[in-house]
Motif scaffolding. Structure first.
Motif, PDB file in Angstrom:
ATOM      1  N   GLN A  16     -15.494  27.864  11.457  1.00 51.86           N
ATOM      2  CA  GLN A  16     -15.941  29.012  12.235  1.00 51.86           C
ATOM      3  C   GLN A  16     -15.734  28.801  13.730  1.00 51.86           C
ATOM      4  N   GLY A  17     -15.188  29.846  14.372  1.00 55.51           N
ATOM      5  CA  GLY A  17     -15.030  29.799  15.814  1.00 55.51           C
ATOM      6  C   GLY A  17     -13.802  30.536  16.295  1.00 55.51           C
ATOM      7  N   PHE A  18     -13.612  30.510  17.609  1.00 61.82           N
ATOM      8  CA  PHE A  18     -12.511  31.191  18.283  1.00 61.82           C
ATOM      9  C   PHE A  18     -11.403  30.187  18.567  1.00 61.82           C
ATOM     10  N   HIS A  19     -10.187  30.536  18.185  1.00 64.65           N
ATOM     11  CA  HIS A  19      -9.040  29.649  18.366  1.00 64.65           C
ATOM     12  C   HIS A  19      -7.996  30.389  19.209  1.00 64.65           C
ATOM     13  N   ASP A  20      -7.728  29.872  20.403  1.00 63.49           N
ATOM     14  CA  ASP A  20      -6.810  30.519  21.338  1.00 63.49           C
ATOM     15  C   ASP A  20      -5.375  30.374  20.834  1.00 63.49           C
ATOM     16  N   ILE A  21      -4.719  31.510  20.568  1.00 57.28           N
ATOM     17  CA  ILE A  21      -3.334  31.492  20.087  1.00 57.28           C
ATOM     18  C   ILE A  21      -2.378  32.142  21.090  1.00 57.28           C
ATOM     19  N   THR A  22      -2.855  32.375  22.309  1.00 54.59           N
ATOM     20  CA  THR A  22      -2.049  33.047  23.328  1.00 54.59           C
ATOM     21  C   THR A  22      -0.729  32.320  23.563  1.00 54.59           C
ATOM     22  N   GLY A  23      -0.786  31.021  23.740  1.00 60.06           N
ATOM     23  CA  GLY A  23       0.420  30.239  24.013  1.00 60.06           C
ATOM     24  C   GLY A  23       1.408  30.269  22.864  1.00 60.06           C
ATOM     25  N   ASP A  24       0.895  30.302  21.638  1.00 55.78           N
ATOM     26  CA  ASP A  24       1.776  30.349  20.470  1.00 55.78           C
ATOM     27  C   ASP A  24       2.538  31.676  20.403  1.00 55.78           C
ATOM     28  N   VAL A  25       1.840  32.784  20.673  1.00 53.84           N
ATOM     29  CA  VAL A  25       2.489  34.097  20.669  1.00 53.84           C
ATOM     30  C   VAL A  25       3.487  34.178  21.819  1.00 53.84           C
ATOM     31  N   ARG A 109       6.992  38.761  29.305  1.00 51.66           N
ATOM     32  CA  ARG A 109       5.615  38.259  29.276  1.00 51.66           C
ATOM     33  C   ARG A 109       4.659  39.331  28.764  1.00 51.66           C
ATOM     34  N   MET A 110       3.654  38.888  28.019  1.00 49.70           N
ATOM     35  CA  MET A 110       2.625  39.821  27.581  1.00 49.70           C
ATOM     36  C   MET A 110       1.853  40.322  28.789  1.00 49.70           C
ATOM     37  N   ARG A 111       1.491  41.589  28.783  1.00 45.33           N
ATOM     38  CA  ARG A 111       0.792  42.206  29.906  1.00 45.33           C
ATOM     39  C   ARG A 111      -0.714  42.018  29.768  1.00 45.33           C
ATOM     40  N   LEU A 112      -1.134  40.803  29.493  1.00 45.51           N
ATOM     41  CA  LEU A 112      -2.558  40.482  29.419  1.00 45.51           C
ATOM     42  C   LEU A 112      -3.135  40.392  30.824  1.00 45.51           C
ATOM     43  N   GLY A 113      -4.417  40.714  30.952  1.00 43.27           N
ATOM     44  CA  GLY A 113      -5.092  40.573  32.229  1.00 43.27           C
ATOM     45  C   GLY A 113      -5.274  39.108  32.588  1.00 43.27           C
ATOM     46  N   THR A 114      -5.649  38.861  33.818  1.00 42.12           N
ATOM     47  CA  THR A 114      -5.790  37.498  34.344  1.00 42.12           C
ATOM     48  C   THR A 114      -6.663  36.609  33.462  1.00 42.12           C
ATOM     49  N   TRP A 115      -7.762  37.133  32.959  1.00 41.39           N
ATOM     50  CA  TRP A 115      -8.707  36.315  32.200  1.00 41.39           C
ATOM     51  C   TRP A 115      -8.676  36.614  30.706  1.00 41.39           C
ATOM     52  N   GLN A 116      -7.603  37.237  30.216  1.00 42.56           N
ATOM     53  CA  GLN A 116      -7.533  37.587  28.803  1.00 42.56           C
ATOM     54  C   GLN A 116      -6.721  36.572  28.008  1.00 42.56           C
ATOM     55  N   GLY A 117      -7.213  36.270  26.813  1.00 43.11           N
ATOM     56  CA  GLY A 117      -6.502  35.433  25.868  1.00 43.11           C
ATOM     57  C   GLY A 117      -6.584  36.063  24.493  1.00 43.11           C
ATOM     58  N   ILE A 118      -5.626  35.711  23.627  1.00 40.70           N
ATOM     59  CA  ILE A 118      -5.615  36.190  22.247  1.00 40.70           C
ATOM     60  C   ILE A 118      -6.282  35.122  21.395  1.00 40.70           C
TER      61      ILE A 118
END
Length: 142
Positions: A16-25, A109-118
């Motif tokens: 259980q938990g949040f796993h940052d996959i932003t870099g993988d995408v 590049r993904m148009r994510l905001g400064t503090w946003q992660g997937i």
């Protein structure tokens, strides 16, 4: 010229938990030469989900996890319990969050905001192997 590419990524969660996959995408987009378009990220499971959330303060993920625990507690007497006490709450948590995300891509590049992660959110207690389907539609370099 408009193009599309599809692939999948597999992740081993720790439970259980949040796993940052932003870099993988982002890495996949770079590998396919994505320029401008839309990437869709889709989790192929009913007890895990996706979200875009703040990536600067880990307390955000802890507070979100606490909120999901309050909305879908593990020790409620659910009818569906054959897969363990964490399974039905996991289905509810998936329903409350998202199984797919659409993210604009500009200049590669993904148009994510400064503090946003997937984030891939694992709702089960034990580690699981999770598959994320990716689909990019747009301009591809080369």
């Amino acid at each position: 010229m408009l193009d599309h590419r599809q692939d999948s990524l597999t992740f081993e969660t720790r439970g259980q938990g949040f796993h940052d996959i932003t870099g993988d995408v982002a890495g996949w987009l770079a590998a396919i030469g994505a320029v401008d378009g839309l990437v869709t990220v889709f989790v192929r499971h009913t007890s895990a989900s996706l979200t875009i959330q703040e990536n600067a303060d880990p307390d955000v993920q802890r507070d979100l996890a606490d909120s999901l625990d309050a909305m879908a507690p593990r020790h409620h007497p659910y009818r569906h319990g054959s897969e363990g006490p964490d399974d039905m709450p996991a289905h509810i948590r998936t329903m409350l969050t998202s199984v797919s995300l659409g993210i604009p891509v500009s200049a590669g590049r993904m148009r994510l905001g400064t503090w946003q992660g997937i984030y891939l959110i694992e709702h089960r207690d034990r580690p699981h192997r999770r598959e994320i389907a990716l689909h990019f539609v747009g301009e591809v370099d080369g």
